[in-house]
Design an enzyme around this catalytic site. Structure first.
Site, short mmCIF file in Angstrom:
data_model
loop_
_atom_site.label_atom_id
_atom_site.label_comp_id
_atom_site.label_asym_id
_atom_site.label_seq_id
_atom_site.Cartn_x
_atom_site.Cartn_y
_atom_site.Cartn_z
N ASP A 14 -7.87 14.84 -17.87
CA ASP A 14 -7.17 13.64 -18.36
C ASP A 14 -5.71 13.74 -17.95
OD1 ASP A 14 -6.61 11.30 -19.67
OD2 ASP A 14 -6.79 12.11 -21.69
N ASP A 108 -7.38 7.43 -14.69
CA ASP A 108 -6.67 8.64 -15.09
C ASP A 108 -7.52 9.71 -15.77
OD1 ASP A 108 -7.09 7.14 -17.35
OD2 ASP A 108 -5.10 7.48 -18.21
N GLU A 109 -8.84 9.56 -15.79
CA GLU A 109 -9.66 10.62 -16.38
C GLU A 109 -11.04 10.65 -15.75
OE1 GLU A 109 -10.95 10.18 -20.48
OE2 GLU A 109 -10.37 8.07 -20.46
#
Length: 373
Positions: A14, A108-109
């Site tokens: 993350d 983003d993860e």
């Protein structure tokens, strides 16, 4: 059965305050300052906040007005999704140097299954460290990671040592880790569900574990069995490199509240056009149209209609959304409208019903606990 059980080493990576961090990376003058991505203007909503802004209570999905009250020195920056996608692509290339079992959840993860990996490294924790270091070396951004036996525990763990840290929950520690966990930290338990659990004396994983499958199913419906198994460390969802999209949506927040359906029709046309464009770009169609209405008092209402055939055409989406708008009288003036398409034709086959029994699931955990991590 023991040799066929899913024994896995899962990493959840993350990125730390991704959008805001990219903006600070690209503009040195913003570094060390409280910034919000999006949220500018009279009715803007924040997409992301830097850690400097979070200290003041500023967070994503918050109105820009409230954020500015909490942090008078807050700097608003416009979103730049092309840039975020560019950096995200760079990060995903790093993931694929270690495994092709990469399941992105957003820009983003992502989940990574490194049980068998390209560098022959037996330690998932070391792989996570290497990935985080490479992300920093190659992009200048920091990432946090969670490492464990399944996606659920890995995701929860990734939040523990943020920013720029990681946490490994070893197989032998999983059950105790989940028993000690605050119920609000269970992925999939939102505010409303947490409040309901509090009312029933469920505050920690241990409290949740004390409830029977029948009790949880009775009080929490279909989610009851999910809660029953995850608190026992049972989550057999695989890392899926090609996640099947289940819905597609677009929405708009208005600069002024709208009080008449007539004024909303023009807005719906633009939203339907965007939904149609996204469906076409993704080469999918859907059967269920859902109209999302957020009122000026922030209450939310949804209205849905399922058609007997798949659609992606703007005109049909718009006509269906219009019928939903006029379905019943509006409760108040409206600040946001959205249209989503679900029941997509991405998977026309019914998922096979799992035959695994409760006892088999218990065996799965016991074998994982013996697994050298």
């Amino acid at each position: 059965m023991s040799n066929d059980l899913p024994i896995r080493k899962i990493i959840h990576v993350d990125m730390d305050a991704f959008y805001a961090s990219v903006e600070q990376l690209d503009n040195p003058e913003l570094r060390g300052k409280p910034i919000a991505v999006g949220g500018g203007g009279k009715r803007g909503v924040i997409s992301a906040a830097s850690y400097e802004a979070r200290k003041f209570g500023v967070k994503s999905a918050m109105s820009g007005r409230l954020a500015e009250k909490l942090c008078p020195d807050l700097i608003f920056v416009r979103t730049n999704f092309d840039r975020y996608k560019e950096v995200s692509s760079q990060i995903r290339k790093i993931f694929h140097d270690y495994t092709d079992l990469v399941e992105p959840l957003s820009l983003d993860e992502a989940y990574l299954d490194v049980t068998e990996n390209k560098i022959g490294m037996p330690s998932a924790s070391i792989i996570a460290q290497q990935i985080r270091q490479r992300i920093f070396d190659e992009t200048g951004l920091t990432a946090s990671a969670g490492i464990s036996i399944n996606k659920f525990v890995a995701k929860v763990a990734s939040d523990y040592n943020k920013p720029n840290g990681q946490k490994t929950v070893n197989p032998e520690d999983v059950l105790q880790f989940l028993e000690d966990l605050d119920i609000r930290k269970f992925y999939g338990v939102g505010k409303v569900t947490a409040e309901k659990m509090y009312q029933k004396g469920i505050f920690t994983g241990k409290d949740l574990k004390s409830k029977s499958l029948e009790y949880l199913s009775e009080h929490f419906g279909k989610s009851g069995s999910y809660y029953y198994y995850i608190v026992r460390g049972i989550h057999n969802s695989e890392v899926k490199p090609n996640r099947i999209r289940k819905s597609l949506a677009a929405e708009r927040t208005f600069s002024e509240n709208l009080s008449s359906e007539i004024f909303m029709l023009e807005k719906l046309e633009h939203i339907a056009d965007e939904v149609s464009r996204r469906l076409s770009k993704s080469n999918v169609a859907g059967k269920t149209v859902t109209l999302k209405i957020k009122y000026s008092d922030f209450t939310l209402q949804t209205r849905s209609k399922t058609l007997p055939y798949f659609i992606s055409d703007k005109a049909i989406i718009l006509e269906t959304a219009k019928s939903l708008l006029y379905q019943e009288k509006l409760n108040n003036s409206v600040r946001l409208l959205g249209i989503s398409m679900s029941n997509l034709n991405t998977d026309t086959s019914k998922k096979a019903v799992s035959k695994i029994s409760v006892e088999d699931k218990k065996k799965t955990v016991s074998v994982q606990l013996k697994f050298e991590f």
